[in-house]
Design a protein around this motif. Structure first.
Motif, PDB file in Angstrom:
ATOM      1  N   LEU A 293       0.862  -1.170   0.000  1.00 38.37           N
ATOM      2  CA  LEU A 293       0.000   0.000   0.000  1.00 38.37           C
ATOM      3  C   LEU A 293       0.902   1.224   0.000  1.00 38.37           C
ATOM      4  N   GLU A 294       0.767   2.048  -1.021  1.00 41.64           N
ATOM      5  CA  GLU A 294       1.548   3.277  -1.116  1.00 41.64           C
ATOM      6  C   GLU A 294       0.725   4.414  -0.518  1.00 41.64           C
ATOM      7  N   LEU A 295       1.289   5.083   0.480  1.00 38.68           N
ATOM      8  CA  LEU A 295       0.677   6.288   1.025  1.00 38.68           C
ATOM      9  C   LEU A 295       1.436   7.478   0.463  1.00 38.68           C
ATOM     10  N   THR A 296       0.714   8.394  -0.141  1.00 40.78           N
ATOM     11  CA  THR A 296       1.330   9.576  -0.751  1.00 40.78           C
ATOM     12  C   THR A 296       0.931  10.819   0.012  1.00 40.78           C
ATOM     13  N   TRP A 297       1.921  11.550   0.498  1.00 35.33           N
ATOM     14  CA  TRP A 297       1.712  12.840   1.146  1.00 35.33           C
ATOM     15  C   TRP A 297       2.219  13.924   0.200  1.00 35.33           C
ATOM     16  N   LEU A 298       1.370  14.906  -0.063  1.00 34.37           N
ATOM     17  CA  LEU A 298       1.726  16.016  -0.960  1.00 34.37           C
ATOM     18  C   LEU A 298       1.781  17.314  -0.156  1.00 34.37           C
ATOM     19  N   ARG A 299       2.939  17.935  -0.114  1.00 35.52           N
ATOM     20  CA  ARG A 299       3.135  19.161   0.654  1.00 35.52           C
ATOM     21  C   ARG A 299       2.171  20.266   0.232  1.00 35.52           C
ATOM     22  N   ASP A 300       1.936  20.409  -1.062  1.00 37.28           N
ATOM     23  CA  ASP A 300       1.158  21.539  -1.565  1.00 37.28           C
ATOM     24  C   ASP A 300      -0.335  21.263  -1.689  1.00 37.28           C
ATOM     25  N   TRP A 301      -0.815  20.136  -1.142  1.00 38.21           N
ATOM     26  CA  TRP A 301      -2.245  19.849  -1.163  1.00 38.21           C
ATOM     27  C   TRP A 301      -2.944  20.885  -0.303  1.00 38.21           C
ATOM     28  N   GLU A 302      -3.965  21.519  -0.840  1.00 37.67           N
ATOM     29  CA  GLU A 302      -4.625  22.607  -0.134  1.00 37.67           C
ATOM     30  C   GLU A 302      -5.940  22.214   0.530  1.00 37.67           C
ATOM     31  N   GLY A 303      -6.448  21.038   0.274  1.00 44.15           N
ATOM     32  CA  GLY A 303      -7.712  20.623   0.874  1.00 44.15           C
ATOM     33  C   GLY A 303      -7.516  20.054   2.265  1.00 44.15           C
ATOM     34  N   ASP A 304      -8.612  19.932   2.989  1.00 44.08           N
ATOM     35  CA  ASP A 304      -8.535  19.297   4.298  1.00 44.08           C
ATOM     36  C   ASP A 304      -8.963  17.835   4.229  1.00 44.08           C
ATOM     37  N   ARG A 305      -9.469  17.402   3.064  1.00 42.25           N
ATOM     38  CA  ARG A 305      -9.852  16.008   2.809  1.00 42.25           C
ATOM     39  C   ARG A 305      -9.736  15.741   1.311  1.00 42.25           C
ATOM     40  N   TYR A 306      -9.541  14.491   0.977  1.00 39.16           N
ATOM     41  CA  TYR A 306      -9.609  14.077  -0.421  1.00 39.16           C
ATOM     42  C   TYR A 306     -11.043  13.667  -0.726  1.00 39.16           C
ATOM     43  N   ASN A 307     -11.490  13.877  -1.954  1.00 39.26           N
ATOM     44  CA  ASN A 307     -12.836  13.490  -2.360  1.00 39.26           C
ATOM     45  C   ASN A 307     -12.834  11.991  -2.649  1.00 39.26           C
ATOM     46  N   LEU A 308     -13.495  11.225  -1.794  1.00 43.83           N
ATOM     47  CA  LEU A 308     -13.507   9.772  -1.921  1.00 43.83           C
ATOM     48  C   LEU A 308     -14.776   9.254  -2.570  1.00 43.83           C
ATOM     49  N   GLY A 309     -15.605  10.166  -3.084  1.00 41.77           N
ATOM     50  CA  GLY A 309     -16.848   9.744  -3.715  1.00 41.77           C
ATOM     51  C   GLY A 309     -17.720   9.030  -2.709  1.00 41.77           C
ATOM     52  N   ASP A 310     -18.308   7.929  -3.119  1.00 45.15           N
ATOM     53  CA  ASP A 310     -19.183   7.186  -2.218  1.00 45.15           C
ATOM     54  C   ASP A 310     -18.468   6.004  -1.569  1.00 45.15           C
ATOM     55  N   ASN A 311     -17.148   5.977  -1.646  1.00 44.40           N
ATOM     56  CA  ASN A 311     -16.315   4.967  -0.982  1.00 44.40           C
ATOM     57  C   ASN A 311     -16.608   3.545  -1.437  1.00 44.40           C
ATOM     58  N   GLU A 312     -17.019   3.363  -2.674  1.00 43.69           N
ATOM     59  CA  GLU A 312     -17.235   2.018  -3.192  1.00 43.69           C
ATOM     60  C   GLU A 312     -15.921   1.333  -3.554  1.00 43.69           C
ATOM     61  N   ILE A 313     -14.863   2.097  -3.727  1.00 41.88           N
ATOM     62  CA  ILE A 313     -13.545   1.532  -4.013  1.00 41.88           C
ATOM     63  C   ILE A 313     -12.845   1.349  -2.677  1.00 41.88           C
ATOM     64  N   HIS A 314     -12.326   0.137  -2.432  1.00 45.47           N
ATOM     65  CA  HIS A 314     -11.711  -0.130  -1.145  1.00 45.47           C
ATOM     66  C   HIS A 314     -10.707  -1.274  -1.249  1.00 45.47           C
ATOM     67  N   LEU A 315      -9.875  -1.381  -0.238  1.00 46.75           N
ATOM     68  CA  LEU A 315      -8.999  -2.528  -0.074  1.00 46.75           C
ATOM     69  C   LEU A 315      -9.718  -3.547   0.790  1.00 46.75           C
ATOM     70  N   ALA A 316      -9.320  -4.805   0.708  1.00 50.91           N
ATOM     71  CA  ALA A 316      -9.860  -5.844   1.581  1.00 50.91           C
ATOM     72  C   ALA A 316      -8.697  -6.615   2.200  1.00 50.91           C
ATOM     73  N   PHE A 317      -8.832  -6.895   3.484  1.00 54.85           N
ATOM     74  CA  PHE A 317      -7.852  -7.689   4.211  1.00 54.85           C
ATOM     75  C   PHE A 317      -8.555  -8.896   4.802  1.00 54.85           C
ATOM     76  N   THR A 318      -7.879 -10.035   4.815  1.00 55.59           N
ATOM     77  CA  THR A 318      -8.404 -11.205   5.498  1.00 55.59           C
ATOM     78  C   THR A 318      -7.757 -11.294   6.874  1.00 55.59           C
ATOM     79  N   THR A 319      -8.458 -11.955   7.788  1.00 55.30           N
ATOM     80  CA  THR A 319      -7.910 -12.217   9.106  1.00 55.30           C
ATOM     81  C   THR A 319      -8.287 -13.617   9.539  1.00 55.30           C
ATOM     82  N   ASP A 320      -7.410 -14.237  10.306  1.00 55.35           N
ATOM     83  CA  ASP A 320      -7.697 -15.579  10.805  1.00 55.35           C
ATOM     84  C   ASP A 320      -8.459 -15.541  12.123  1.00 55.35           C
TER      85      ASP A 320
END
Length: 128
Positions: free
Chosen positions: A55-82
């Motif tokens: 998983l790549e986390l990208t931090w951008l110094r010049d980002w001016e928003g207080d949040r990213y627009n994630l739409g309706d959050n239908e795109i996601h990662l999935a993790f399994t657990t035992d």
């Protein structure tokens, strides 16, 4: 010609807060980091230490928003657990569970930037 997964990216507002969350919530650790010479960005690659996926986390110094627009959050990662019970308890204590579907035996957690992550039992016939 062959293709393989390399990584998936989330842009984050506070890199240290996100790194802390992903380590506590999912056990991910930073495998490598790339920083721009001019300080304009930091790329942090997280690994579970078991698979080759990162998983790549990208931090951008010049980002001016207080949040990213994630739409309706239908795109996601999935993790399994035992151990769904222990995972659910941990995430409940972290107050990061944002949606549960007991009929399917899954739930979602939200990271500090609002990205949803699906938690699925390791041995499941549930579609992922």
């Amino acid at each position: 010609m062959n293709f393989q997964f390399a990584h998936y990216n989330y842009n984050v507002i506070n890199l240290e807060k996100s790194l802390d969350f992903y380590e506590k919530a999912l056990g991910l650790k930073e495998a490598r980091r790339k920083e721009a010479a001019d300080g304009s960005f930091i790329l942090s690659y997280l690994t579970d230490g078991k698979t080759g996926f990162q998983l790549e986390l990208t931090w951008l110094r010049d980002w001016e928003g207080d949040r990213y627009n994630l739409g309706d959050n239908e795109i996601h990662l999935a993790f399994t657990t035992d151990d769904m019970d222990a995972a659910h308890k941990k995430h409940q204590e972290m107050n990061c569970i944002c949606y549960e579907n007991p009929d399917m035996g899954i739930y979602f957690i939200a990271d500090p930037d609002g990205y949803w992550i699906e938690i699925v039992p390791a041995k499941s016939n549930t579609p992922q």
